[in-house]
Design an enzyme around this catalytic site. Structure first.
Site: not given
Ligand code: GLC
Ligand code: CA
Length: 560
Positions: A26, A28, A30, A34, A103, A205, A259
């Site tokens: 992370d 920032n 939160d 990210d 993905d 996927d 997948e």
């Protein structure tokens, strides 16, 4: 095998490192990982010696299934950052010689996607046919099983238009209608959009599910998760993938991996053989399904090495002549490798995680290595359903409870098998929240982070982390480990996994003790000494009767 007969490709020789962005870093405060967080760690990723990064979905999404429910395929999830952050990230990877695979989630969209909102507005909206509908006047639709639904059904009733829509996954993940050529065109355009940005491939996927059976027939006698195999046999699967190849894939130097739920040794060649012009690689589930029943309840086959070797060997040799395979132990959908395949107790955690990494990086097939395994992260083993975020565990817990079943037993099994075990934040150091965030992490950090973390392992030359770096180098320097023929030795041994890799005149022997006890291995001992290429113990014992391996000892020896 002869190298000159091999069809060499960068995606066969590379090691893939999978990043689940939500849990990586992370930036920032939160509590959610990210893109800027990944950017901060680019040098770390490059230091691992990996060649390709696969990013789990980072597209716009309401996040019911952590990004596998996409509401805009051409934009970035707010929590993860902006398109400018993505461009910076992609350039940062490329500058370090690392390729980036995204993905591709196109069996279904989010119910928040504009297409679905339009489709729901009326039966004759032009987007109606972007999805699969069953009008209620035809009665109840034929049974379809859903992976995640709280009631187990893949049909959801939509009151305003008096019809059911199909969702193999959650209600908020309606299946896209590939039978509609407009849908295929939209998807292919979107793929071009990302390739033109410079990405290097797609992990697709549940791609084996895209072709549905015409008119939704009854699947006689097939219920529950047995439907997976039928879903994967849609009549036009190969037609669509071939079309995708012709329209999009063949125009770029990229890699693709399916997948592949429902793939098996009988049907796999149709998907990945070069002359089929569909996809490059696939990953199957046979080895991770060994040891679990429906709803991931753990059974007696857990850690049955003989059966495991049989599965791995069959998949490793099926691509001797054509096609290409993958090797993986876990990802964001499965438990941590050291807990599931190794021994995560303090006495054996380090050696067993090194052994498992040795296996992946010496097998035939492209290794897909999951973030955090390089430091031997373990399952989180949450005690309470309240600690879970994953809709799979939560929905199955509720479903089991509603059926009057043993929900506590499910919870106990999910400590070993549940998906959130591998989704906890990366343990960077021993500061609060393991250095992942200065805020409250979206999913609890695993309690052992003060002992298991990147900072501590950087300092220790014998750590799993530094051992993993040696392994990536070893694979890169030895094409025998990439292309060499695989042969299993001692198939019936319950504790030892031994195999050879042979290319041209070179033979490499891999010896792995999958147990927490010393084991004797009656193989004619080779000259060891300088021929040991890597060993997770300081020495290797051998005499005329063979080798004696320490608990979870892993050794790679050049024997010819
Ligand atoms: C795949 C993903 C999984 C997701 C599902 C539905 O299995 O790996 O995380 O929940 O597809 O998109
Ligand atoms: Ca953040």
């Amino acid at each position: 095998m002869q190298l000159k007969q091999m069809y060499r490709q960068w995606w066969k020789e590379g090691v893939v490192y999978q990043i689940y962005p939500r849990s990586f870093q992370d930036s920032n405060g939160d509590g959610v990982g990210d893109l800027q967080g990944i950017i901060k760690r680019l040098d770390y990723i490059a230091s691992l010696g990996v060649d390709i990064v696969w990013l789990n979905p980072i597209y716009k999404s309401p996040n019911n299934d952590n990004g596998y429910d996409i509401s805009d395929y051409r934009d970035i999830m707010d929590e993860f950052g902006t398109m400018a952050d993505f461009d910076e990230l992609l350039a940062g990877f490329h500058a370090r010689g690392i390729k980036v695979v995204m993905d591709l989630v196109v069996n279904h969209s989010s119910s928040e996607h504009e297409w679905f909102k339009q489709a729901c507005s009326s039966r004759d909206n032009p987007y109606r046919d972007y999805y699969h509908w069953w009008p209620a006047e035809k009665g109840t639709p034929p049974e379809r099983w859903s992976f995640f639904d709280e009631e187990g059904s893949a049909w959801a009733y939509h009151e305003p238009t008096d019809a059911y829509y199909l969702h193999y996954f959650d209600k908020t993940q309606p299946d896209l209608n590939w039978e509609n050529p407009k849908v295929r065109e939209e998807i292919f355009d979107m793929m071009h959009f990302w390739f033109k940005k410079g990405i290097d491939g797609f992990r697709m996927d549940v791609i084996t599910f895209i072709s549905k059976h015409d008119d939704y027939p009854v699947f006689e006698g097939v219920h529950g998760d047995a439907m997976i195999d039928v879903y994967a046999q849609g009549p036009r699967l190969h037609q669509y993938l071939h079309e995708m190849n012709r329209e999009v894939l063949q125009h770029y130097d990229i890699m693709t991996v399916a997948e592949g739920p429902g793939t098996n040794l009988d049907n796999i060649h149709d998907l990945v053989d070069e002359d089929r012009q569909e996809l490059n690689m696939n990953y199957h589930f046979e080895h991770v399904e060994l040891g679990v029943d429906q709803r991931k309840i753990v059974n007696a086959d857990f850690q049955n090495l003989v059966k495991y070797k049989e599965i791995m060997s069959a998949w490793a040799t099926t691509f001797d002549e054509k096609g290409w395979g993958t090797q993986w132990h876990t990802n964001h959908d499965f438990p941590r490798q050291v807990t599931w395949f190794g021994d995560d107790s303090p006495a054996h955690r380090v050696q067993s995680s090194k052994l498992l990494s040795t296996f992946l990086l010496t097998m035939r097939g492209t290794p897909y290595y999951y973030m955090g395994d390089e430091i031997g992260m373990t399952n989180a083993k949450f005690d309470s359903i309240d600690d879970y975020n994953d809709l799979m565990t939560i929905n199955w817990y509720n479903l089991t409870k509603n059926e009057g079943g043993d929900a506590e037993m499910l919870l106990e099994s999910h400590k070993l098998s549940g998906r959130d075990n591998a989704r906890t934040p990366i343990q960077w150091d021993d500061s609060a929240n393991a250095g992942f965030t200065t805020g409250k992490p979206w999913l609890k950090v695993t309690g052992n982070y003060p002992e298991i973390n990147v900072a501590a392992q950087e300092e220790d030359p014998d750590s799993p982390l530094n051992y993993f770096r040696q392994l990536t180098r070893l694979r890169k320097e030895n094409l025998t480990l990439v292309y060499g023929a695989y042969e299993l030795l001692l198939p019936d041994d319950e504790h030892i996994y031994a195999f050879t890799r042979k290319l041209d005149d070179e033979v490499i022997l891999v010896l792995l003790n999958y147990s927490s006890h010393q084991q004797h291995c009656a193989l004619e001992p080779a000259l060891i000494g300088d021929n040991v290429m890597i060993n997770n113990y300081p020495s290797l014992q051998s005499d005329d009767s063979g080798y004696t391996l320490e608990p979870w000892q892993a050794v790679v020896i050049r024997i010819a």
